[in-house]
Design an enzyme around this catalytic site. Sequence first.
Site, PDB file in Angstrom:
ATOM      1  N   THR A 130     -15.987  10.095   8.821  1.00 10.24           N
ATOM      2  CA  THR A 130     -16.737  10.669   9.810  1.00 10.24           C
ATOM      3  C   THR A 130     -17.798  11.695   9.792  1.00 10.24           C
ATOM      4  O   THR A 130     -18.491  12.219  10.445  1.00 10.24           O
ATOM      5  CB  THR A 130     -15.679  11.252  11.116  1.00 10.24           C
ATOM      6  OG1 THR A 130     -14.797  10.112  11.543  1.00 10.24           O
ATOM      7  CG2 THR A 130     -16.401  11.382  12.289  1.00 10.24           C
ATOM      8  N   TYR A 145      -5.331   7.127   1.704  1.00 10.19           N
ATOM      9  CA  TYR A 145      -6.112   6.764   2.848  1.00 10.19           C
ATOM     10  C   TYR A 145      -6.609   5.211   2.732  1.00 10.19           C
ATOM     11  O   TYR A 145      -7.249   5.009   1.873  1.00 10.19           O
ATOM     12  CB  TYR A 145      -7.454   7.565   3.118  1.00 10.19           C
ATOM     13  CG  TYR A 145      -8.255   7.439   4.177  1.00 10.19           C
ATOM     14  CD1 TYR A 145      -7.878   6.496   5.212  1.00 10.19           C
ATOM     15  CD2 TYR A 145      -9.700   7.888   4.294  1.00 10.19           C
ATOM     16  CE1 TYR A 145      -8.866   6.050   6.309  1.00 10.19           C
ATOM     17  CE2 TYR A 145     -10.429   7.463   5.348  1.00 10.19           C
ATOM     18  CZ  TYR A 145     -10.023   6.699   6.204  1.00 10.19           C
ATOM     19  OH  TYR A 145     -10.874   6.458   7.432  1.00 10.19           O
ATOM     20  N   LYS A 149      -2.712   8.467   5.195  1.00  9.66           N
ATOM     21  CA  LYS A 149      -3.556   8.155   6.472  1.00  9.66           C
ATOM     22  C   LYS A 149      -3.494   6.593   6.495  1.00  9.66           C
ATOM     23  O   LYS A 149      -4.311   6.002   5.613  1.00  9.66           O
ATOM     24  CB  LYS A 149      -4.860   8.761   6.628  1.00  9.66           C
ATOM     25  CG  LYS A 149      -5.819   8.416   7.542  1.00  9.66           C
ATOM     26  CD  LYS A 149      -7.253   9.132   7.553  1.00  9.66           C
ATOM     27  CE  LYS A 149      -7.913   8.504   8.868  1.00  9.66           C
ATOM     28  NZ  LYS A 149      -9.388   8.995   8.569  1.00  9.66           N
ATOM     29  N   ILE A 157      -5.323  11.633  12.262  1.00  3.33           N
ATOM     30  CA  ILE A 157      -6.551  12.127  11.761  1.00  3.33           C
ATOM     31  C   ILE A 157      -7.493  11.332  12.852  1.00  3.33           C
ATOM     32  O   ILE A 157      -7.551  10.047  12.704  1.00  3.33           O
ATOM     33  CB  ILE A 157      -6.949  11.872  10.366  1.00  3.33           C
ATOM     34  CG1 ILE A 157      -5.881  12.676   9.490  1.00  3.33           C
ATOM     35  CG2 ILE A 157      -8.306  12.194  10.075  1.00  3.33           C
ATOM     36  CD1 ILE A 157      -6.264  12.587   8.075  1.00  3.33           C
TER      37      ILE A 157
END
EC number: 4.3.3.7
Length: 291
Positions: free
Chosen positions: A45, A133, A161, A203
């Site tokens: 992001t 992740y 994540k 997250i």
Amino acid sequence: MLRGSMVALVTPMQADGSLDWEALHKLVDWHLQEGTDAIVAVGTTGESATLDVKEHIAVIRAVVDQVNGRVPVIAGTGANSTSEAIELTQAAKDGGVDACLLVAPYYNKPTQEGLFLHHQKIAASVAIPQLLYNVPGRTAVDMLPETIVRLSHVDNIVGVKEATGDIARVGQILESAKAGFLLISGDDDTAVDFIAAGGVGEISVTANVAPKLVAQMCELAAQGKVEEARAINARLADVHTAMFLESNPIPVKWALAKMGLMPNGIRLPLTPLDAKYHLQVEQALRAANLL
């Protein structure tokens, strides 16, 4: 401790794509006022893919300085080159972050053994808490639960994540992972159920525009008040959808500009939100009382 609502922070930019440091400082302060539990800088992001290394590290340092120890700062330091990921992770550690988030190598599609060895080497090279992740929708490779479990027993790897939205994976991983291994949702839609199943937080992209609500939702879910958490999630459902009408972070940057929090700058190859989606994003924000 890494828990609760961890915002996947955007990187503010001017219309010409230059970094907007003033807007970044203001965003960080706003999140701290609104109850965000941790800040993730320069992840997906945060447009890490279009920042050069110097900018990447500068944004990390700016966020660390602005937070000033009030909440944990997590830096996105993943790369599809193991040596580059080590370099970024070391630089982030030197910059004062509390942990690093390492996306699975993208485009080159390593095997499960390649994923294991990649993360094992980074963990052995830089002594800082590291989060795996897994986001196969972007990387084209799925880090399977058994690989995550193997990596959970590697020193310095403290959690993952998980952005597949597959709640069943929470139990599969926790059953065999190292005690204390952290499972963090990377999917706003399913975060409440993820936390209820044993995750410690999320997250979040939506937290960029609704930090207080997402923080409250995560706290309620962690307390076992699942129906109350789901009620907040239902209020945010259209916002979750709106944030992905085009590739992240295109919609969330437009939304933040609409809210008056920053300019709507973004870097190629990403482009500003198509005008045909403006009304849908605005209506979603208004329905959730964010405008």
